[in-house]
Scaffold this active site. Structure first.
Site, short mmCIF file in Angstrom:
data_model
loop_
_atom_site.label_atom_id
_atom_site.label_comp_id
_atom_site.label_asym_id
_atom_site.label_seq_id
_atom_site.Cartn_x
_atom_site.Cartn_y
_atom_site.Cartn_z
N GLU A 119 0.82 -1.21 0.00
CA GLU A 119 0.00 0.00 0.00
C GLU A 119 0.86 1.26 0.00
OE1 GLU A 119 -4.11 -1.53 1.94
OE2 GLU A 119 -2.51 -1.14 3.34
N CYS A 132 3.43 8.47 1.33
CA CYS A 132 3.92 7.52 2.33
C CYS A 132 4.16 6.20 1.60
CB CYS A 132 2.85 7.37 3.42
SG CYS A 132 3.28 6.18 4.68
N CYS A 139 6.44 -7.22 7.56
CA CYS A 139 7.54 -6.72 8.41
C CYS A 139 8.02 -7.86 9.28
CB CYS A 139 7.01 -5.57 9.28
SG CYS A 139 8.32 -4.67 10.15
N CYS A 143 5.75 -4.95 16.30
CA CYS A 143 5.25 -3.91 17.20
C CYS A 143 3.77 -4.21 17.47
CB CYS A 143 5.46 -2.54 16.58
SG CYS A 143 7.20 -2.27 16.15
N CYS A 146 0.78 -2.29 15.80
CA CYS A 146 0.85 -2.01 14.36
C CYS A 146 0.24 -3.16 13.55
CB CYS A 146 2.31 -1.82 13.97
SG CYS A 146 2.58 -1.70 12.19
N GLY A 200 6.71 -2.02 6.53
CA GLY A 200 8.08 -2.50 6.59
C GLY A 200 9.03 -1.61 7.35
N GLU A 201 10.19 -2.20 7.66
CA GLU A 201 11.25 -1.47 8.37
C GLU A 201 12.32 -1.10 7.34
OE1 GLU A 201 12.24 -0.07 11.41
OE2 GLU A 201 13.89 0.36 10.05
N SER A 232 11.52 6.58 8.54
CA SER A 232 11.11 6.23 9.90
C SER A 232 11.62 4.84 10.25
CB SER A 232 9.59 6.27 10.01
OG SER A 232 9.19 5.82 11.29
N SER A 254 10.44 5.61 15.77
CA SER A 254 9.23 5.16 16.46
C SER A 254 9.58 4.94 17.92
CB SER A 254 8.74 3.85 15.84
OG SER A 254 8.31 4.10 14.53
N PHE A 255 9.44 5.96 18.71
CA PHE A 255 9.93 5.90 20.09
C PHE A 255 8.91 5.23 21.00
CE2 PHE A 255 12.03 7.77 23.89
CZ PHE A 255 13.29 7.30 23.60
N HIS A 256 7.77 5.86 21.16
CA HIS A 256 6.56 5.25 21.72
C HIS A 256 6.56 4.88 23.21
CE1 HIS A 256 5.34 5.31 17.63
NE2 HIS A 256 5.83 4.14 17.26
N ASN A 331 -4.34 4.56 15.87
CA ASN A 331 -5.36 4.21 14.88
C ASN A 331 -5.73 2.75 15.05
OD1 ASN A 331 -5.43 6.78 13.46
ND2 ASN A 331 -3.35 6.26 12.80
N CYS A 374 -1.83 5.89 9.69
CA CYS A 374 -0.59 5.24 10.16
C CYS A 374 -0.87 3.92 10.82
CB CYS A 374 0.07 6.06 11.27
SG CYS A 374 0.59 7.64 10.81
N1 SAH Z 1 8.68 0.47 10.31
C1 SAH Z 1 8.92 1.85 10.44
C2 SAH Z 1 8.06 2.70 9.55
C3 SAH Z 1 6.60 2.37 9.39
S1 SAH Z 1 5.46 2.77 10.61
C4 SAH Z 1 8.75 2.27 11.87
O1 SAH Z 1 8.27 1.49 12.66
O2 SAH Z 1 9.15 3.38 12.21
C5 SAH Z 1 5.14 4.51 10.59
C6 SAH Z 1 4.72 5.05 11.99
O3 SAH Z 1 3.38 4.67 12.33
C7 SAH Z 1 5.60 4.48 13.07
O4 SAH Z 1 5.95 5.45 14.01
C8 SAH Z 1 4.70 3.45 13.70
O5 SAH Z 1 5.13 3.13 14.98
C9 SAH Z 1 3.35 4.14 13.64
N2 SAH Z 1 2.22 3.24 13.81
C10 SAH Z 1 2.17 1.92 13.57
N3 SAH Z 1 0.94 1.43 13.87
C11 SAH Z 1 0.18 2.47 14.30
C12 SAH Z 1 -1.17 2.61 14.71
N4 SAH Z 1 -2.00 1.58 14.72
N5 SAH Z 1 -1.60 3.84 15.07
C13 SAH Z 1 -0.76 4.91 15.01
N6 SAH Z 1 0.53 4.83 14.62
C14 SAH Z 1 1.01 3.63 14.26
FE1 SF4 Z 2 7.21 -3.03 11.40
FE2 SF4 Z 2 7.20 -0.35 11.82
FE3 SF4 Z 2 4.95 -1.79 12.14
FE4 SF4 Z 2 6.96 -2.03 13.88
S1 SF4 Z 2 5.71 -0.17 13.49
S2 SF4 Z 2 5.78 -3.74 12.98
S3 SF4 Z 2 8.73 -1.83 12.55
S4 SF4 Z 2 6.05 -1.52 10.22
#
Ligand code: SAH
Ligand code: SF4
Length: 398
Positions: A119, A132, A139, A143, A146, A200-201, A232, A254-256, A331, A374
């Site tokens: 996508e 994007c 991946c 996480c 995600c 993906g990463e 990212s 992606s600190f979180h 989300n 996202c």
């Molecule tokens: N794999 C990379 C890039 C893709 S994710 C990474 O993890 O950084 C892009 C951003 O969306 C990241 O910060 C990810 O943590 C965030 N993200 C993933 N799932 C989400 C969700 N359900 N709601 C909000 N943000 C999310």
């Molecule tokens: Fe992969 Fe990024 Fe999603 Fe983590 S947040 S599972 S690294 S796509």
């Protein structure tokens, strides 16, 4: 400093380099670096002396004018065009479907070799248009918040498939200049920014991402400034300095979470490289890449990482790093294990960070009605799913 790898850590790069059988056929010129393009031309009999110039001409046709058909490349001799057509193609991923959200966000499902789908999302804003893009199908990481993380890694995208997403979007936005007319720079661009925030990463597909971004940045083609490209990462620490040196784009992380225990659950790669190791690498990034600041992405999860104490800890942790903190309201996706923090909570959290002197924008969810926000991306056609046991083993969280 690097945390000791977990003995059972399933996060390895090996799985991503499984060789796959390439379908036979003409070679795609998209995604080749300038040097590789030149070599490809020599291989089919272009005299070495001419190869550099021919590569430059082709480069302009492909990346500046958006031309795919050799017959239209009118500054090349007819028989040479025929030779190119016999040996090569200029191909970008095929759009399978396109959805347009009420807010103007466009989500494309594109098909790549092997029948896989990824996508791509286009987000129009008043002062910019951001695409994007994805770097992998699925991946390897898990996480827990995600959607993509519930899908197994199918494969890395090639450089052609990565830069091809940008070309495909320019097709749809009708943003290529008319071949041979003007400079192609007529006013603000519809597609002005790239974020590697799709599936993906990106740092686990480093070489292809680098080659594709180099093409996107090349001044004789798509010509996006490196300051308009943001990569990212979830925190692949050893690749961060390399990204600064070899790509030089902006970095988002992606600190979180603000303590290792919570981050281990949310972003399990933290078990391999913990918060301290990650921050050490990030501290070096602006100097190495000559860029201004790092974007810290922070997904707001109700009662998990959204307390005032978290906000204060976050400010302390990033002290000394030029930073912007992007707060992302969670989300939801079907079956997601978390809920979004309330707007009041998010605003309070943002205020604490803002008062400490950092920009703390709250990211407006875009394209929610078409599941384009996202973390909601996941190709429905990929049935491969991580097992519950695998997720539990990797995240340590039920
Ligand atoms: N794999 C990379 C890039 C893709 S994710 C990474 O993890 O950084 C892009 C951003 O969306 C990241 O910060 C990810 O943590 C965030 N993200 C993933 N799932 C989400 C969700 N359900 N709601 C909000 N943000 C999310
Ligand atoms: Fe992969 Fe990024 Fe999603 Fe983590 S947040 S599972 S690294 S796509």
């Amino acid at each position: 400093m690097t945390a000791k790898p977990e003995p059972t850590a399933p996060i390895t790069q090996d799985v991503m380099t499984i060789p796959r059988k390439m379908p036979e056929g003409p070679k795609n010129l998209v995604g080749l670096t300038r040097a590789k393009l030149r070599d490809a031309l020599i291989e089919v009999g272009t005299p070495e002396k001419q190869a550099k110039m021919r590569a430059n001409q082709l480069w302009q046709w492909i990346y500046h004018w958006g031309v795919r058909d050799f017959a239209q490349m009118t500054n090349l001799a007819k028989d040479y065009r025929a030779k190119l057509a016999a040996n090569f193609v200029v191909e970008v991923p095929e759009v399978v479907s396109k959805q347009v959200s009420e807010d103007g966000t466009r989500k494309y499902l594109v098909r790549i070799a092997g029948g896989h789908e990824v996508e791509v999302v286009y987000i129009p804003e008043t002062d910019r248009g951001t695409l994007c893009i994805s770097s992998q199908v699925g991946c390897t990481l898990t996480c827990s918040f995600c959607h993509t993380g519930t899908q197994k890694l199918v494969r890395n995208l090639t450089a052609a498939e990565i830069v091809g997403q940008i070309m495909m979007a320019r097709d749809d936005l009708e943003e290529w200049p008319e071949p041979g007319v003007g400079t192609g720079e007529n006013g603000p661009r519809l597609l002005s920014n790239i974020v590697l925030m799709g599936m993906g990463e990106p740092l686990y597909n480093f070489d292809n991402v680098r080659d594709a971004m180099k093409i996107a940045m090349d001044g004789e083609g798509i010509a996006l400034s490196r300051r308009r490209i943001t990569l990212s990462t979830s925190g692949v620490v050893p690749e961060i300095a390399k990204c600064a040196e070899e790509i030089g784009c902006l970095m988002a992380v992606s600190f979180h979470a603000t303590d290792d225990e919570t981050r281990n659950k949310l972003v399990p790669i933290n078990k391999r490289w913990n918060i301290e190791a990650l921050l050490d690498a990030l501290r070096e990034y602006p100097r190495l890449s000559n860029s201004e600041r790092i974007t810290f992405e922070y997904v707001m999860l109700k009662d998990v990482n959204d307390s005032d104490e978290d906000a204060r800890r976050l400010v302390k942790l990033i002290k000394g790093i030029p930073a912007k903190i992007n707060l992302i309201p969670f989300n939801e996706w079907p079956g997601s294990p978390y809920t979004r923090s309330s707007w009041n909570r998010i605003r309070k959290f943002a205020d604490i960070i803002h008062n400490a002197g950092y920009a703390s924008p709250i990211r407006t969810p875009r394209g929610e009605d078409i599941m384009a926000a996202c973390g909601q991306l996941k190709s429905a056609t990929e049935r491969a799913r991580k097992s519950r046991a695998q997720i539990e083993a990797e995240t340590g969280a039920p």
